[in-house]
Design a protein around this motif. Structure first.
Motif, mmCIF file in Angstrom:
data_model
loop_
_atom_site.group_PDB
_atom_site.id
_atom_site.type_symbol
_atom_site.label_atom_id
_atom_site.label_comp_id
_atom_site.label_asym_id
_atom_site.label_seq_id
_atom_site.Cartn_x
_atom_site.Cartn_y
_atom_site.Cartn_z
ATOM 1 N N CYS A 75 -9.828 -18.605 1.360
ATOM 2 C CA CYS A 75 -9.204 -18.039 2.564
ATOM 3 C C CYS A 75 -8.378 -16.794 2.256
ATOM 4 O O CYS A 75 -8.271 -15.897 3.082
ATOM 5 N N ARG A 76 -7.784 -16.733 1.082
ATOM 6 C CA ARG A 76 -6.928 -15.607 0.712
ATOM 7 C C ARG A 76 -7.644 -14.586 -0.160
ATOM 8 O O ARG A 76 -7.012 -13.694 -0.728
ATOM 9 N N LEU A 77 -8.956 -14.683 -0.248
ATOM 10 C CA LEU A 77 -9.697 -13.800 -1.147
ATOM 11 C C LEU A 77 -9.595 -12.345 -0.707
ATOM 12 O O LEU A 77 -9.496 -11.440 -1.550
ATOM 13 N N HIS A 78 -9.598 -12.076 0.607
ATOM 14 C CA HIS A 78 -9.559 -10.686 1.077
ATOM 15 C C HIS A 78 -8.189 -10.052 0.880
ATOM 16 O O HIS A 78 -8.045 -8.835 1.024
ATOM 17 N N HIS A 79 -7.149 -10.848 0.559
ATOM 18 C CA HIS A 79 -5.824 -10.285 0.299
ATOM 19 C C HIS A 79 -5.655 -9.855 -1.155
ATOM 20 O O HIS A 79 -4.636 -9.239 -1.486
ATOM 21 N N ILE A 80 -6.599 -10.193 -2.013
ATOM 22 C CA ILE A 80 -6.520 -9.797 -3.426
ATOM 23 C C ILE A 80 -7.184 -8.434 -3.560
ATOM 24 O O ILE A 80 -8.410 -8.319 -3.577
ATOM 25 N N GLY A 81 -6.377 -7.399 -3.635
ATOM 26 C CA GLY A 81 -6.915 -6.047 -3.672
ATOM 27 C C GLY A 81 -7.166 -5.504 -5.056
ATOM 28 O O GLY A 81 -7.967 -4.577 -5.232
ATOM 29 N N GLU A 82 -6.510 -6.028 -6.068
ATOM 30 C CA GLU A 82 -6.663 -5.517 -7.425
ATOM 31 C C GLU A 82 -7.939 -6.062 -8.053
ATOM 32 O O GLU A 82 -8.201 -7.266 -8.009
ATOM 33 N N ALA A 83 -8.720 -5.172 -8.638
ATOM 34 C CA ALA A 83 -9.994 -5.583 -9.245
ATOM 35 C C ALA A 83 -9.777 -6.494 -10.444
ATOM 36 O O ALA A 83 -10.597 -7.384 -10.713
ATOM 37 N N GLU A 84 -8.666 -6.302 -11.183
ATOM 38 C CA GLU A 84 -8.400 -7.156 -12.340
ATOM 39 C C GLU A 84 -8.153 -8.602 -11.928
ATOM 40 O O GLU A 84 -8.515 -9.536 -12.642
#
Length: 398
Positions: A75-84
């Motif tokens: 559910c929170r995957l789209h809030h992770i903006g950093e590629a690392e």
């Protein structure tokens, strides 16, 4: 992926046994099993053999925790903006799937043995451990790359590498079953503990490789990923200690205590549940928290704080903190005085030529006699432009 076949086969077995067996006398059932569960499922409710109920409760709680954590990550995957950070999501989800398989397989050791159940145990034990430890290995590779090169392979590449490493253990388990059950005609439940341990030797090699990768990641140049490497190293060390403990007890402890083979199933079921919770607490939950944590916000520099780096103060222009209206005022004042300055200089030169016989008197440039507020003055005055220069008590030049 492995948890769904386990659950499906267990449900089919329960339905088949419940439909094909006559109801027994409630007085013959163990204490706590008077609500429908009969043999061979009495360990799920037998209060006299409390270890089965305890393992069942702990495994159910761990499975629920793993499912909730996987849902939060998705559910929170789209809030992770950093590629690392996004590169760690795939291995974490695969690890949670392997943990679900471990908890699900522990229920197979709470049921009395039969041929099909023994095949399921022998096929999935090493495979599920290989999935979990290969996820730890690819996480160590990821952190090592981030510490040295500050970039990591993609999430799909890491997940594919973990699946490829796990498939090797699947091939080993399949060959073991084919050689012992089909070729030699041996019963699936009749095998030596040494053979079972040797069939899982590849799993131990994966764990040692993950421990090495975690140690190398801890020695990286970038301190940003040291916390992840420490959690991974602790997880690998505790997993290695747990693996050595259950293998030693399974091979030698039962025989030394005179409990062989009665304590074989409890030892293996407890090892599955303990390994699942260990992976949850020391790796899946901390790694998910680090991935979901927002990046730190940059703070504005304080020009009057002498504790800050002097190089940063020199590289920063004071024009950035001056409001646009005051900046335009200074520029307009400069452009306005330029014409008058030029006219004053021309008049001064003509006057000098006209009065060539008189003594030359030093004169200051025109702009030196007009008060112009500097940028630092406006900053110290809080943005207000003073209307007049400070008074001087000394003697003026002219």
């Amino acid at each position: 992926m492995a948890f769904l076949p386990v659950l499906f086969l267990l449900l089919l077995t329960v339905a088949h046994r419940a439909a094909g067996q006559d109801p027994e006398d409630p007085e013959a059932l163990p204490r706590g099993c008077g609500w429908g569960l009969v043999r061979p499922y009495t360990l799920l409710c037998d209060l006299d053999s409390i270890w089965g109920v305890a393992v069942e409760s702990v495994a159910a709680g761990g499975a629920l925790t793993a499912v909730l954590l996987a849902l939060v990550l998705l559910c929170r995957l789209h809030h992770i903006g950093e590629a690392e950070k996004r590169s760690a999501v795939g291995p974490i989800l695969l690890l949670l799937l392997g943990i679900l398989g471990l908890f699900g397989l522990s229920f197979a050791y709470l049921i009395e043995q039969d041929e099909s159940l023994c095949l399921l145990r022998r096929a999935l034990w090493g495979l599920l451990f290989a999935v979990c430890f290969s996820c730890l290995l690819v996480q160590g590779v990821r952190l090592h790359r981030l510490g040295r090169e500050r970039r990591s392979p993609g999430s799909c590449a890491l997940t594919g590498l973990a699946l490829g490493l796990s498939a090797v253990q699947g091939i080993i388990a399949a060959e073991w079953l084919l050689l012992t059950v089909l070729k030699e005609g041996q019963a699936a439940c009749l095998y030596l503990p040494v053979d079972f341990s040797l069939a899982c030797s590849y799993v131990l090699a994966l764990l040692l490789a993950a421990l090495t990768a975690a140690s190398l990641a801890l020695c990286g140049k970038t301190r940003q990923w040291r916390c992840n490497a420490i959690w991974l190293l602790v997880t690998c060390l505790l997993s290695l200690l747990l693996s050595v403990t259950w293998v030693g007890f399974y091979l030698y402890g039962n025989a030394w205590l005179g409990r062989y083979p009665d304590w074989n199933d409890p030892a293996l079921a407890i090892a599955l549940v303990a390994q699942g919770w260990l992976l949850l607490i020391f790796h899946a939950i901390p790694e998910s928290h680090i991935c979901l944590r927002p990046p730190p916000q940059p703070t504005a520099p304080d020009y009057f704080d002498t504790s800050q780096n002097s190089t940063r103060m020199r590289e920063t222009s004071f024009d950035e903190d001056i409001p646009l209206s005051h900046r335009q005022f200074v520029e307009n004042q400069g452009y306005g005085y330029s014409d008058e300055n030029a006219a004053g200089l021309r008049s001064g030169s003509s006057a000098a030529q006209h009065n060539s016989n008189t003594a030359a008197r030093p004169s200051a440039p025109f702009r030196s006699n007009v008060y112009q507020p500097t940028e630092m003055t406006m900053i110290l005055n809080g943005g207000a432009v003073p209307s007049a220069p400070p008074t001087y008590t000394g003697r003026q030049l002219w």
